[in-house]
Scaffold this active site. Sequence first.
Site, mmCIF file in Angstrom:
data_model
loop_
_atom_site.group_PDB
_atom_site.id
_atom_site.type_symbol
_atom_site.label_atom_id
_atom_site.label_comp_id
_atom_site.label_asym_id
_atom_site.label_seq_id
_atom_site.Cartn_x
_atom_site.Cartn_y
_atom_site.Cartn_z
ATOM 1 C CE LYS A 22 -1.507 -4.359 1.404
ATOM 2 N NZ LYS A 22 -1.321 -5.720 0.596
ATOM 3 N NE ARG A 395 -4.104 -10.050 -0.526
ATOM 4 C CZ ARG A 395 -2.534 -10.496 -0.778
ATOM 5 N NH1 ARG A 395 -2.021 -10.867 -1.710
ATOM 6 N NH2 ARG A 395 -1.847 -10.110 0.254
#
Length: 418
Positions: A22, A395
Site C-alpha cells: 500500500k 485500510r
Amino acid sequence: MDKFIIEGGHELSGTVQISGAKNAALPLMAATLLWPGNYKLRRVPALRDTATFAKVLETTGAVVSLQSDVMRIDTRNCDNAEAPYELVKQMRASFYVLGPLLARFGRCKVSMPGGCNWGPRPIDLHLRVMEALGARIELESGYIIATGSLKGADYTFPISSVGATGNGLMAAVLAQGVTVLGNAAIEPEIVGLGDFLNSLGARIAGLGTRTLTITGVDELQAADVTVIPDRIEAGTFLIAGAMAGREVTISGADPSHLGSVIDHLRQAGVTVDIADSAVTVSRPGAIAPVDITTAPYPGYPTDLQAQWMALMTQAAGPSSVHEEVYHDRFAHVPELTRLGARISLKGNVARISAPTALIAAPVMSTDIRASAAIVLAALVAEGSTEISRVYHIDRGYEAIEQKIAQLGGAITRVSDPA
C-alpha cells in the site's frame, strides 16, 4: 461495521501470498498525475486506502479502474487541481497529490490531511521542500494553496521523511534546472517511486542513498509499473508465524526489504529460512526476549512495533520497545492489556513483562498496525476474542482474515450492527 471473532489456540502452518505494498502503491498512483497518459499499475492491493486514493484522483478528472490487482489510470483529461477535505481527511497519504498537481498545473489546492489518530506527523516538511522549489504556500480555510513555477534547488530535510521525500521528488522532476535533496528517505517505497519516475522519462540519480539529484525535464510519457511486495504485511505474518505457528511461509516477498525484522526474529530464537522470494519461520523452542528500537529504514520499522510487542508478551522474560519515530504510537497498549498483557509505558518506552497467558476479551481496533497486533495476540489468547472497528485494518491489510484462515487460524468476519 464489521468485527472479527478469533478463537485462540489454533496453530498456524502453510504458505501465504504477500500483496503489493500500500505504501508503495499510493505514491505511484499520485505520480500518474504528473503527465497526461494511460497508466497500468500491477499488484495493487484492494484496500480501503487505495480505493480512497482512487477517488482523490477521480476528483482531478482522472479515470480509474481496478480489476483483480491491475489498476488502470487515465490522466489525459485531468483539469481540477484540487483534493477535497472529505477525501483527504480519511488518510494522510492523500497529501501525495500536492507535488504532482503543483508540477503539472502550477497551482493546486489540497486539504490538510487526516488519517490514523496517533502521533504528530506534521506536513511542514512537505511544504518546506515546495517552497525551496519556488512555490508560494498559503493556508486558507483548512486548505493548502500552492502556486508557482518550480525551479531546481538544493534542500536538505531536517528530518528524513518518506512522504516529504516522495512529494519533493515528484515535484522536482518537472522543475527547471537541477534539484538536490539531502537527508532523503531511502525506504524501498521511495526507491520504487524513483524507478517509476525514471521509467516515465525523469532523470533521478542517487536512489537508495541519502542524496537525490534530480535534473528537471520538459516532458514525460506514461508507463506501466509493478508495485513492490508489502514488507509490513510480510513482517506481520512472519511475527504471526513466530507467535502461533509451527511452520509458516510467506511467498512473493522481497527478503532484502526485511533485514532488520529477520535479524530480530533470529535473535528471539526463531528459525528463519530464505529462498528467493519466500521466507519460512519456525519456532524450535521458547521465544527469547529481544528489545527493539524503531528507526527509519533500514532500521526496525515503526509499522511493525505493535506486532513485535504482541510477540514479546509470549517471550521467556521481560523486554522493551523504544519508539523513536512516532513517540506516542502506543494505542495498542491498552487493548493488549485488556487481553492480559503486562505492559508499562513511560514516555516513548514500553516495557513488557513476560511470559503472559493471554485471555480473550472484547477489544477495539484503533489504527492499522495496532489492529494487526491485537489480531496476533488474539491468535494465542485463550478463548474467543471479539475485535470491533476492523475497518482500520482493512485500510492496510488485504483480506487478512482470509489469509489467516488459510494458515489454519480460527477467524471470522461478522457484521456488527452497532
